[in-house]
Design a protein around this motif. Structure first.
Motif, PDB file in Angstrom:
ATOM      1  N   SER A  79      14.301  31.559   8.479  1.00  0.00           N
ATOM      2  CA  SER A  79      15.116  30.930   7.445  1.00  0.00           C
ATOM      3  C   SER A  79      14.224  30.267   6.399  1.00  0.00           C
ATOM      4  O   SER A  79      13.381  29.425   6.738  1.00  0.00           O
ATOM      5  CB  SER A  79      16.042  29.886   8.071  1.00  0.00           C
ATOM      6  OG  SER A  79      16.761  29.210   7.067  1.00  0.00           O
ATOM      7  N   THR A 111      14.925  27.990   4.245  1.00  0.00           N
ATOM      8  CA  THR A 111      15.209  26.567   4.059  1.00  0.00           C
ATOM      9  C   THR A 111      14.457  25.694   5.047  1.00  0.00           C
ATOM     10  O   THR A 111      14.202  24.515   4.770  1.00  0.00           O
ATOM     11  CB  THR A 111      16.723  26.322   4.190  1.00  0.00           C
ATOM     12  OG1 THR A 111      17.423  27.276   3.391  1.00  0.00           O
ATOM     13  CG2 THR A 111      17.102  24.925   3.738  1.00  0.00           C
ATOM     14  N   ALA A 159      18.777  24.570   7.514  1.00  0.00           N
ATOM     15  CA  ALA A 159      19.320  25.833   7.015  1.00  0.00           C
ATOM     16  C   ALA A 159      20.756  26.024   7.502  1.00  0.00           C
ATOM     17  O   ALA A 159      21.133  25.524   8.562  1.00  0.00           O
ATOM     18  CB  ALA A 159      18.454  26.999   7.478  1.00  0.00           C
ATOM     19  N   PRO A 160      21.591  26.744   6.748  1.00  0.00           N
ATOM     20  CA  PRO A 160      22.972  26.992   7.196  1.00  0.00           C
ATOM     21  C   PRO A 160      23.039  27.722   8.534  1.00  0.00           C
ATOM     22  O   PRO A 160      23.888  27.408   9.370  1.00  0.00           O
ATOM     23  CB  PRO A 160      23.562  27.845   6.061  1.00  0.00           C
ATOM     24  CG  PRO A 160      22.741  27.507   4.864  1.00  0.00           C
ATOM     25  CD  PRO A 160      21.361  27.245   5.375  1.00  0.00           C
ATOM     26  N   SER A 161      22.150  28.689   8.756  1.00  0.00           N
ATOM     27  CA  SER A 161      22.194  29.454  10.005  1.00  0.00           C
ATOM     28  C   SER A 161      21.866  28.577  11.209  1.00  0.00           C
ATOM     29  O   SER A 161      22.554  28.620  12.235  1.00  0.00           O
ATOM     30  CB  SER A 161      21.219  30.628   9.928  1.00  0.00           C
ATOM     31  OG  SER A 161      19.908  30.173   9.629  1.00  0.00           O
ATOM     32  N   ILE A 172      24.760  34.652   8.714  1.00  0.00           N
ATOM     33  CA  ILE A 172      24.384  33.674   7.687  1.00  0.00           C
ATOM     34  C   ILE A 172      22.887  33.743   7.403  1.00  0.00           C
ATOM     35  O   ILE A 172      22.447  33.623   6.248  1.00  0.00           O
ATOM     36  CB  ILE A 172      24.791  32.260   8.128  1.00  0.00           C
ATOM     37  CG1 ILE A 172      26.318  32.170   8.296  1.00  0.00           C
ATOM     38  CG2 ILE A 172      24.320  31.224   7.124  1.00  0.00           C
ATOM     39  CD1 ILE A 172      27.100  32.432   7.038  1.00  0.00           C
ATOM     40  N   LEU A 173      22.070  33.953   8.442  1.00  0.00           N
ATOM     41  CA  LEU A 173      20.626  34.052   8.243  1.00  0.00           C
ATOM     42  C   LEU A 173      20.277  35.252   7.370  1.00  0.00           C
ATOM     43  O   LEU A 173      19.433  35.146   6.470  1.00  0.00           O
ATOM     44  CB  LEU A 173      19.928  34.154   9.599  1.00  0.00           C
ATOM     45  CG  LEU A 173      18.412  34.362   9.564  1.00  0.00           C
ATOM     46  CD1 LEU A 173      17.731  33.168   8.908  1.00  0.00           C
ATOM     47  CD2 LEU A 173      17.871  34.590  10.967  1.00  0.00           C
ATOM     48  N   GLU A 194      21.162  34.427   3.857  1.00  0.00           N
ATOM     49  CA  GLU A 194      20.246  33.413   3.336  1.00  0.00           C
ATOM     50  C   GLU A 194      18.911  34.030   2.928  1.00  0.00           C
ATOM     51  O   GLU A 194      18.365  33.724   1.853  1.00  0.00           O
ATOM     52  CB  GLU A 194      20.032  32.346   4.410  1.00  0.00           C
ATOM     53  CG  GLU A 194      19.179  31.175   3.969  1.00  0.00           C
ATOM     54  CD  GLU A 194      18.983  30.178   5.089  1.00  0.00           C
ATOM     55  OE1 GLU A 194      18.274  29.182   4.862  1.00  0.00           O
ATOM     56  OE2 GLU A 194      19.525  30.410   6.189  1.00  0.00           O
ATOM     57  N   VAL A 195      18.373  34.918   3.756  1.00  0.00           N
ATOM     58  CA  VAL A 195      17.090  35.553   3.446  1.00  0.00           C
ATOM     59  C   VAL A 195      17.219  36.474   2.237  1.00  0.00           C
ATOM     60  O   VAL A 195      16.338  36.515   1.366  1.00  0.00           O
ATOM     61  CB  VAL A 195      16.577  36.321   4.682  1.00  0.00           C
ATOM     62  CG1 VAL A 195      15.345  37.144   4.326  1.00  0.00           C
ATOM     63  CG2 VAL A 195      16.249  35.350   5.806  1.00  0.00           C
ATOM     64  N   VAL A 205      19.394  36.230  -0.292  1.00  0.00           N
ATOM     65  CA  VAL A 205      19.527  35.405  -1.498  1.00  0.00           C
ATOM     66  C   VAL A 205      18.179  34.832  -1.901  1.00  0.00           C
ATOM     67  O   VAL A 205      17.811  34.805  -3.084  1.00  0.00           O
ATOM     68  CB  VAL A 205      20.557  34.283  -1.259  1.00  0.00           C
ATOM     69  CG1 VAL A 205      20.557  33.286  -2.410  1.00  0.00           C
ATOM     70  CG2 VAL A 205      21.953  34.878  -1.086  1.00  0.00           C
ATOM     71  N   TYR A 206      17.416  34.378  -0.920  1.00  0.00           N
ATOM     72  CA  TYR A 206      16.088  33.837  -1.212  1.00  0.00           C
ATOM     73  C   TYR A 206      15.180  34.912  -1.805  1.00  0.00           C
ATOM     74  O   TYR A 206      14.448  34.656  -2.778  1.00  0.00           O
ATOM     75  CB  TYR A 206      15.479  33.283   0.069  1.00  0.00           C
ATOM     76  CG  TYR A 206      14.018  32.916  -0.061  1.00  0.00           C
ATOM     77  CD1 TYR A 206      13.635  31.700  -0.616  1.00  0.00           C
ATOM     78  CD2 TYR A 206      13.029  33.788   0.371  1.00  0.00           C
ATOM     79  CE1 TYR A 206      12.296  31.367  -0.739  1.00  0.00           C
ATOM     80  CE2 TYR A 206      11.692  33.464   0.257  1.00  0.00           C
ATOM     81  CZ  TYR A 206      11.328  32.256  -0.298  1.00  0.00           C
ATOM     82  OH  TYR A 206      10.006  31.931  -0.421  1.00  0.00           O
TER      83      TYR A 206
END
Length: 388
Positions: free
Chosen positions: A52, A54, A97-99, A290-291, A294-295, A297-298
């Motif tokens: 993650s 974040t 992180a959200p995940s 979610i992970l 997230e990755v 988007v990053y």
């Protein structure tokens, strides 16, 4: 469907607490599953935090140009977080992180339900004043004299003991027939006498299982296995036309285990404790989704900032997550140093300043730091007298 004559008795009080009484509210299977859940969640937090973006942060916030990011969730901290949560003591390390937060929420709800159930059951185990069981089988029932036992008068159970040729059952029938308080006029009276205590009622096992499963006060129980084995049948007139068809249908239902399913539905109590574990697994599944988001988007965001392709960012991120350290930027000198460290041309320790050096530089006055930079960037020429 087979059945037999069994013993209905009031639930005996339990034995006094012993050294491992605290483990009795939960079965060994559940204990093992809880320990396995701690391990799975700990490794999940460790792996998810590494992948993650974040969760990676600058260990020295005062140094904005520090070349590498670090992750607070190493393996020991991940286990400390899981154990601290299930012990309801908390932890000074929290996910960002959200995940990883979804995993934490699922784990906290899991621990809340498990600890609440365990505490309630443990209180019941420790507060009940208990006695040992008086008997556990028909042999022990016949051998003791403290508890009166009997059956329904003029019923099938009464006929079984009266006509039995087995010595044990003959002795039981002799005691039943000579005791004025042994017989009950009907089944309800026998069950009521069992609730009053000091009385065991002999009746068919399906009736016992049904009454014990539907008893709201949980006062009734079956003691020991059935003492004989019989089968139910459907009575028809001799030569009835439906006799063969009914026999064929019953045999088919038995072979397909439909009768067993009906028996489990109406006689068995399903004590399913897997729901909370399914919820925990579902939380891990949502965290995986979610992970991934997230990755992605990053990677898209960094590719626009650093003018690199999304695939290159993802490749670099996966390598850095596995290795355990990631450069703070993918467009400056730290990326070059990190790439060299991945290729074995530069060790990671040489590519990043030591903590002692960073703290020392923070404590030095600004003038001394400026002088050191000038000394490092200025070349001095010293001439000897002979050269002059």
């Amino acid at each position: 469907m087979t059945f037999g004559i069994a013993i209905l008795y009031k639930v005996p009080e339990k034995a006094p607490p012993h050294l491992l009484t605290f483990m009795e509210p939960i079965s060994l299977t559940v204990w093992g599953t809880i320990i396995a859940s701690v391990v799975v969640v700990s490794f999940g937090m460790y792996i998810f935090s590494r992948f993650s973006p974040t969760e990676w942060e600058n260990p020295f916030p005062c140094q904005e140009n520090y070349g590498f990011l670090e992750n607070q969730f190493n393996l020991s901290n991940a286990f400390w977080f899981s154990v601290g949560s299930i012990m309801q003591q908390g932890c000074d390390i929290m996910p960002k992180a959200p995940s990883t937060r979804i995993i934490a929420i699922a784990w906290w709800l899991f621990t809340l339900i498990i600890i609440s159930s365990y505490t309630a059951n443990l209180a019941a185990f420790l507060t009940i004043t208990t006695l040992s069981d008086t008997f556990k089988s028909a042999e022990e029932l016949e051998a003791q004299t403290e508890v009166t036992y009997g059956c329904k008068k003029n019923g099938n159970t009464c006929s079984f003991f009266e006509n039995s040729k087995i010595p044990l059952y003959q002795r039981m029938w002799e005691r039943i027939s000579t005791s004025p308080d042994a017989f009950s006029s009907d089944t309800n009276e026998g069950i009521a006498r069992v609730r009053d205590g000091n009385y065991a009622f002999l009746m068919e096992s399906p009736y016992i299982q049904y009454n014990t499963n539907t008893d709201e006060n949980c006062e009734l129980t079956q003691v020991g296995p059935p003492i004989n084995s019989l089968s139910y049948g459907i009575g028809l007139k001799t030569g009835h036309e439906y006799r063969d068809r009914l026999s064929s249908i019953i045999l088919s239902l038995s072979e397909k285990q439909d009768l067993l399913e009906l028996y489990n539905k109406w006689w068995k109590v399903n004590d399913n404790k897997c729901g909370i574990f399914v919820f925990l697994i579902g939380g891990l599944g949502i965290a995986i989704v979610i992970l991934c988001i997230e990755v992605l988007v990053y990677a898209v965001k960094r590719s626009k900032q650093d003018r690199m392709s999304t695939c290159e960012i993802l490749s670099l991120w996966l390598k850095s997550s596995v290795k355990g350290t990631f450069p703070a930027s993918t467009s400056n000198n730290s990326l070059d140093r990190y790439s060299m460290s991945l290729q074995g041309k530069m060790t990671l320790s040489s590519a990043r300043p030591s903590i002692t050096q960073a703290i020392k530089e923070e404590d030095e006055p600004q003038s001394e730091q400026t002088n050191k930079r000038q000394e490092n960037t200025t070349t001095s020429i010293i001439l000897t007298p002979s050269q002059i």
